[in-house]
Design an enzyme around this catalytic site. Structure first.
Site, PDB file in Angstrom:
ATOM      1  N   GLU A  56      45.517  29.910  50.625  1.00  0.00           N
ATOM      2  CA  GLU A  56      45.324  30.226  49.242  1.00  0.00           C
ATOM      3  C   GLU A  56      44.619  29.236  48.399  1.00  0.00           C
ATOM      4  O   GLU A  56      44.606  27.862  48.688  1.00  0.00           O
ATOM      5  CB  GLU A  56      46.846  30.371  48.821  1.00  0.00           C
ATOM      6  N   ASP A 114      40.670  34.679  45.805  1.00  0.00           N
ATOM      7  CA  ASP A 114      41.998  34.909  46.289  1.00  0.00           C
ATOM      8  C   ASP A 114      41.940  36.179  47.138  1.00  0.00           C
ATOM      9  O   ASP A 114      42.137  37.260  46.717  1.00  0.00           O
ATOM     10  CB  ASP A 114      43.070  35.020  45.097  1.00  0.00           C
ATOM     11  N   HIS A 146      45.132  36.256  53.886  1.00  0.00           N
ATOM     12  CA  HIS A 146      45.222  37.726  53.547  1.00  0.00           C
ATOM     13  C   HIS A 146      43.943  38.289  53.275  1.00  0.00           C
ATOM     14  O   HIS A 146      43.137  37.797  52.638  1.00  0.00           O
ATOM     15  CB  HIS A 146      46.338  38.124  52.612  1.00  0.00           C
ATOM     16  N   HIS A 153      43.256  36.638  40.154  1.00  0.00           N
ATOM     17  CA  HIS A 153      44.066  37.965  39.843  1.00  0.00           C
ATOM     18  C   HIS A 153      43.400  38.305  38.303  1.00  0.00           C
ATOM     19  O   HIS A 153      43.887  39.363  37.713  1.00  0.00           O
ATOM     20  CB  HIS A 153      45.460  37.482  39.600  1.00  0.00           C
ATOM     21  N   ASP A 208      44.042  41.620  51.604  1.00  0.00           N
ATOM     22  CA  ASP A 208      44.249  42.324  50.415  1.00  0.00           C
ATOM     23  C   ASP A 208      43.987  41.581  49.434  1.00  0.00           C
ATOM     24  O   ASP A 208      43.808  40.457  49.190  1.00  0.00           O
ATOM     25  CB  ASP A 208      45.471  42.926  50.519  1.00  0.00           C
ATOM     26  N   GLU A 233      49.936  40.512  51.456  1.00  0.00           N
ATOM     27  CA  GLU A 233      50.384  39.295  50.951  1.00  0.00           C
ATOM     28  C   GLU A 233      50.499  39.679  49.315  1.00  0.00           C
ATOM     29  O   GLU A 233      51.545  39.055  48.937  1.00  0.00           O
ATOM     30  CB  GLU A 233      49.246  38.241  51.191  1.00  0.00           C
ATOM     31  N   GLU A 234      49.633  40.345  48.925  1.00  0.00           N
ATOM     32  CA  GLU A 234      49.822  40.537  47.348  1.00  0.00           C
ATOM     33  C   GLU A 234      50.871  41.286  46.866  1.00  0.00           C
ATOM     34  O   GLU A 234      51.292  41.366  45.668  1.00  0.00           O
ATOM     35  CB  GLU A 234      48.548  40.919  47.009  1.00  0.00           C
TER      36      GLU A 234
HETATM   37 ZN   LIG Z   1      46.219  35.089  47.763  1.00  0.00          ZN
END
Ligand SMILES: [Zn+2]
Length: 377
Positions: A164, A102, A69, A348, A71, A135-136
């Site tokens: 990931e 990520d 992903h 994150h 995003d 995805e997030e």
């Molecule tokens: Zn991810």
């Protein structure tokens, strides 16, 4: 020191701000990198989500895919970052920025691996990159739409790497070969509201809910299978009452989150919850958020483990922990899934960053996997 290909690509991707569901131009940028290598892009944009299937027809049989992903999650307080989150600054061998691990770093490593092999004119299998900008978030119109398109076009891959950040301490120490499923249940317990001094004229919805929720929380879901964590059930929210101190509540709402291993299934979980509620008046709203999946032992996982060992010397752990992932959509279509990316510290978080040596290691592992990928077809 000159920058590696993976590092310079990771920098360019981080600088394209792409907080879910925005793509920030990342997938056009990836197209500009892949097109000269012979890739063709098919857009599967749905409901404002940018989705791309990039394909390079290979000289060898078989289709190997990478899914990921573009995003990223929001930054949190920008002033608390050691470096601005979208400037992608490298300092003392660390690349700082939202998405460094990520998973723009992982995307950059895959593209660098493919570019390196194409430059050597090595015969390759057909290679796909399956990229979403959702995805997030809810993942409603992301990878699942890509998989639907590929099922209709009969272009599903023979195996897929999900990029990931799967690793703990070192790149290659852990891959994920399955994930637990997720069931959410919104429950409303019905009673009769009234004055607390006249309980005989009421039916307290909290008193109805409490024993049922206690029973559900204590459910024995059986032994977990195949090394998966056991099924767990957590009560996330309970809400009742009018705010007054003398009113018996006529309704009580509860929300529960169940993570199930493949030894259980949605219908069985649903019937356990329904049975626990059989003697009370309830409205139940079930949501099968994600199906459990696992990739069985076999040539695909063997290859991934062997490439990791060749590059790093590590004996990788095959893990099924953590939350769910987009791997579930590909696994549901019958594609063997291995999740292998960077380490997962700082993901994150405020101050997400990656050691640039990790990018080199992951690029080398991906290169080895692509070089040695074979299919029986
Ligand atoms: Zn991810």
């Amino acid at each position: 020191m000159t920058q590696s290909v993976a590092l310079s690509l990771a920098i360019k991707l981080i600088q394209r701000q792409s907080i879910t569901p925005d793509d920030g131009g990342c997938q056009n940028y990836i197209e500009s990198l892949l097109a000269p290598l012979g890739f063709v892009r098919i857009g599967v944009d749905t409901a404002g989500i940018t989705n791309s299937i990039y394909t390079r027809i290979g000289e060898l049989p078989g289709i190997l895919a990478f899914a990921g992903h573009t995003d990223v999650v929001p930054t949190g307080p920008v002033e608390n970052w050691p470096q601005p989150p979208f400037d992608a600054i490298v300092e003392y061998g660390i690349l700082h920025g939202r998405g460094a691990k990520d998973m723009k770093g992982g995307l950059a490593c895959w593209i660098a691996a493919v570019a390196g092999l194409c430059g050597e004119n090595t015969p390759l299998p057909t290679i796909q990159m399956l990229i979403t900008s959702d995805e997030e978030g809810d993942s409603i119109d992301g990878t699942v739409r890509i998989v639907e398109h590929m099922q209709a076009a009969e272009t599903l891959p023979d195996a897929v790497i999900i990029g990931e950040p799967s690793c703990s301490e070192k790149v290659g120490d852990t891959i994920r070969c399955g994930r637990r499923g997720v069931v959410h249940v919104r429950m409303t317990f019905h009673g009769i509201q009234g004055h607390s001094a006249y309980p005989q004229d009421t039916d307290n919805a909290i008193h109805r809910a409490a024993p049922v929720l206690t029973e559900i929380a204590a459910t024995d879901w059986g032994d977990p299978i195949d090394g998966f964590p056991a099924t767990t059930c957590q009560i996330i929210n309970i809400h009742a009452g009018t705010g007054a101190t003398n009113v018996v509540p006529g309704e009580c709402e509860a929300f529960i989150d169940i993570r199930y291993n493949p030894g259980n299934d949605f219908e069985q979980i649903k019937s356990v919850i329904e049975a626990a509620c059989a003697d009370v008046s309830t409205t139940l709203d079930f949501d099968h958020v994600a199906a459990a999946f696992s990739t069985p032992a076999g040539p695909w996982l063997d290859l991934v483990c062997s490439s990791i060992r060749t590059v790093t010397g590590l004996d990788t752990i095959l893990d099924t922990g953590g939350g769910t992932s987009d791997g579930r959509f590909l696994a549901a279509a019958g594609v063997p899934v291995a999740e292998l990316g960077l380490t997962n510290s700082t993901i994150h978080q405020v101050g997400e960053c990656v050691d640039i040596h990790e990018l080199e290691t992951l690029t080398a592992i991906y290169t080895d996997i692509i070089s040695n990928f074979r299919t029986e077809k």
